[in-house]
Motif scaffolding. Structure first.
Motif, short mmCIF file in Angstrom:
data_model
loop_
_atom_site.label_atom_id
_atom_site.label_comp_id
_atom_site.label_asym_id
_atom_site.label_seq_id
_atom_site.Cartn_x
_atom_site.Cartn_y
_atom_site.Cartn_z
N THR A 41 12.20 5.88 9.23
CA THR A 41 12.20 4.58 9.94
C THR A 41 13.41 4.46 10.85
O THR A 41 14.09 3.44 10.88
CB THR A 41 12.18 3.39 8.93
OG1 THR A 41 13.27 3.55 8.00
CG2 THR A 41 10.88 3.35 8.16
N SER B 243 2.25 -0.92 7.37
CA SER B 243 2.87 -2.21 6.98
C SER B 243 2.32 -3.38 7.81
O SER B 243 1.79 -3.20 8.87
CB SER B 243 4.38 -2.14 7.15
OG SER B 243 4.71 -2.24 8.50
N TYR C 12 12.28 -3.83 4.54
CA TYR C 12 11.73 -3.78 3.16
C TYR C 12 10.20 -3.65 3.14
O TYR C 12 9.66 -2.82 2.40
CB TYR C 12 12.13 -5.03 2.37
CG TYR C 12 13.56 -5.11 1.86
CD1 TYR C 12 14.19 -4.02 1.23
CD2 TYR C 12 14.28 -6.31 1.94
CE1 TYR C 12 15.48 -4.13 0.75
CE2 TYR C 12 15.57 -6.42 1.46
CZ TYR C 12 16.17 -5.33 0.85
OH TYR C 12 17.44 -5.45 0.36
N PRO C 13 9.46 -4.47 3.95
CA PRO C 13 7.98 -4.37 3.87
C PRO C 13 7.46 -3.00 4.31
O PRO C 13 6.44 -2.53 3.80
CB PRO C 13 7.50 -5.45 4.85
CG PRO C 13 8.66 -6.36 5.04
CD PRO C 13 9.90 -5.53 4.86
N ILE C 14 8.16 -2.34 5.23
CA ILE C 14 7.72 -1.00 5.65
C ILE C 14 8.00 -0.01 4.52
O ILE C 14 7.13 0.79 4.13
CB ILE C 14 8.46 -0.56 6.93
CG1 ILE C 14 8.18 -1.55 8.07
CG2 ILE C 14 8.06 0.87 7.32
CD1 ILE C 14 8.90 -1.22 9.37
N TRP C 15 9.20 -0.08 3.95
CA TRP C 15 9.59 0.86 2.88
C TRP C 15 8.69 0.72 1.65
O TRP C 15 8.56 1.65 0.84
CB TRP C 15 11.06 0.64 2.49
CG TRP C 15 12.02 0.94 3.61
CD1 TRP C 15 11.79 1.74 4.70
CD2 TRP C 15 13.36 0.47 3.75
NE1 TRP C 15 12.91 1.78 5.50
CE2 TRP C 15 13.90 1.01 4.95
CE3 TRP C 15 14.19 -0.36 2.97
CZ2 TRP C 15 15.20 0.75 5.38
CZ3 TRP C 15 15.48 -0.62 3.40
CH2 TRP C 15 15.99 -0.07 4.59
N ALA C 16 8.05 -0.45 1.50
CA ALA C 16 7.15 -0.67 0.36
C ALA C 16 5.98 0.31 0.37
O ALA C 16 5.31 0.51 -0.64
CB ALA C 16 6.63 -2.11 0.34
N GLY C 17 5.73 0.96 1.51
CA GLY C 17 4.61 1.92 1.60
C GLY C 17 5.00 3.36 1.33
O GLY C 17 4.17 4.27 1.44
#
Ligand SMILES: [Zn+2]
Length: 452
Positions: free
Chosen positions: A75, A452, A94-99
């Motif tokens: 990222t 995301s 954070y919402p991207i890393w959740a994947g």
């Protein structure tokens, strides 16, 4: 059966030994994974199983990276996170890393390590603190073994989500008992206490604003019972200080002391806003700091008072930090920025090129609580980085080749030796196919951002 390796004819060997000797026409003789002799080429053995001709090279102790989040290589330069300060930047990512998936952890770790090794780094820590979708620190450890890098895997963690007043969304935090159980499993499975260890585990809750006081305390007691190190983020910017004041009614340094997070076995990333009391506390207790100048500039966190810390006796190492807040993770480049940023803050004599190199070698070793890396002298682990001097970036700077490495455009290594093994030869990896790693990494980066 022993194997010997001779590096000879170096323009200069930077030893970082007790007298900081720099040896012209220098050589290093290695047996298996340990340095046996360092000196003039003429005085060392002339034969070995493998000989590397270091004509026109500076030979350095392998650089040591004390802070990173390697998964963030996926990222870099995300548009929504290009221009914010720490808390805003985190909230967008954070919402991207959740994947993240296990394959993403492994491939991004390989990518980040390849970039580090090419930039002169031979030992790195990595702070992995987000574990969605069955990802595990084991994925990072596997990558380190594959590429052949000396590695301190830090089992990070977040347990206080937004609903409890923390910063991360609830869906990316873990249960505290699960965190402690998994940390214990990792130490018992992977941690190697021995000298010249290639693999160590570190206990590393992410930050005071993403875990509870209980977890900080329990983490410290677990680390001490196994004699492993502790690592977290501390006093990164003014919002971080405000959170600590509001939530704990303490400065970050007071909070660290209160939780048992000071000592030779502890190092904190950033400490940009560490106050005089904190500097004194860290110096007295031998608590280390991972200085991350590029990240601090990228997020406008401020200028860490490194000159003051070193003068006070605080152990300071260097870190590139995660690739989402320092999109170019180049260790020699970080050495250069450390020197330049101290000058911006505190004057032209605040840091010399050699002092900056010392932070990235001896400083890093001290921060990671090791006495076997960071210098080229008999008995040390055989970790060596070699830089060619006859390239455009150094043209005209050969009056002082050692300073040139830091003042001029950061170069890549032509050779990297880690634990006695030639991992980069003539600029090419011997352990991985870099082209296919980059290709897979790029595909996974798009997959992650698009999900995301
Ligand atoms: Zn960090």
């Amino acid at each position: 059966m022993t194997k010997t390796l001779l590096i000879k004819n170096a323009t200069v060997v930077v030893t970082m030994n007790d007298t900081r000797e720099e040896i012209k026409n220098g050589a290093v003789f290695i047996r298996n994974n340990i340095i046996e002799q360092v000196g003039n080429t003429a005085d060392l053995p002339q034969a070995a199983d493998e000989i590397i001709d270091a004509t026109n090279h500076v030979v350095l102790p392998g650089l040591i990276n004390t802070h990173h989040h390697m998964y963030q290589s996926l990222t870099r330069a995300i548009p929504a996170a290009q221009d914010g300060e720490l808390f805003n930047w985190l909230t967008n990512l954070y919402p991207i890393w959740a994947g993240l998936t296990p394959e993403m952890i492994k491939v991004s770790t390989l990518t980040a390590m390849a970039e580090l090794i090419l930039s002169g780094c031979t030992t790195s820590s990595d702070h992995l603190y987000i574990y969605p979708n069955k990802t595990r620190l084991d994925d990072s450890l596997e990558a380190a073994q594959q590429i052949g890098m000396r590695f301190h895997g830090a089992r990070g963690a977040m347990s206080v989500g937004q609903s409890k007043g923390g910063l991360p969304p609830d869906r990316v935090v873990e249960d505290e008992q699960d965190i402690l159980r998994d940390t214990q499993r990792l130490i018992e499975t992977y941690h190697d206490h021995s000298r010249h260890a290639m693999q160590r585990i570190v206990v590393a809750p992410c930050s005071p604003f993403s875990v509870s006081r209980d977890l900080m305390r329990e983490a410290a007691s677990m680390a001490r019972s196994y004699k492993v190190s502790l690592h977290t983020h501390l006093a990164e910017n003014v919002n971080d200080i405000a959170y600590s004041r509001e939530k704990f009614n303490m400065t970050p340094a007071e909070y660290a002391e209160d939780c048992g997070w000071v000592g030779h076995d502890v190092w904190h990333a950033h400490c940009v806003q560490l106050d005089d009391h904190g500097i004194d506390l860290f110096a007295r207790t031998g608590t280390g700091v991972a200085h991350c100048p590029c990240s601090n500039m990228r997020l406008a966190s401020g200028i860490a008072p490194i000159r003051k810390m070193i003068d006070a006796g605080v152990p300071v190492g260097l870190g590139v930090d995660g690739s989402a807040s320092n999109d170019g993770a180049h260790m020699l480049g970080e050495v250069r920025q450390a020197m330049l940023l101290q000058r911006v803050g505190f004057g032209p004599d605040a840091m010399t090129a050699r002092q900056a190199l010392e932070i990235a070698t001896l400083g890093g070793a001290r921060v990671l609580n090791r006495d076997d890396i960071g210098a080229l002298k008999p008995g040390m682990s055989a970790d060596v980085a070699m830089f060619r001097l006859d390239q455009i970036g150094f043209a005209g700077a050969l009056h002082d080749p050692v300073a040139a490495l830091v003042f001029c455009t950061p170069a890549n290594v032509s050779y990297s030796v880690i634990n006695g093994r030639v991992v980069v030869r003539d600029g090419q990896f011997t352990t991985i196919d870099l082209g296919s790693v980059i290709e897979r990494h790029n595909a996974l980066a798009f997959e992650l951002a698009n999900a995301s």
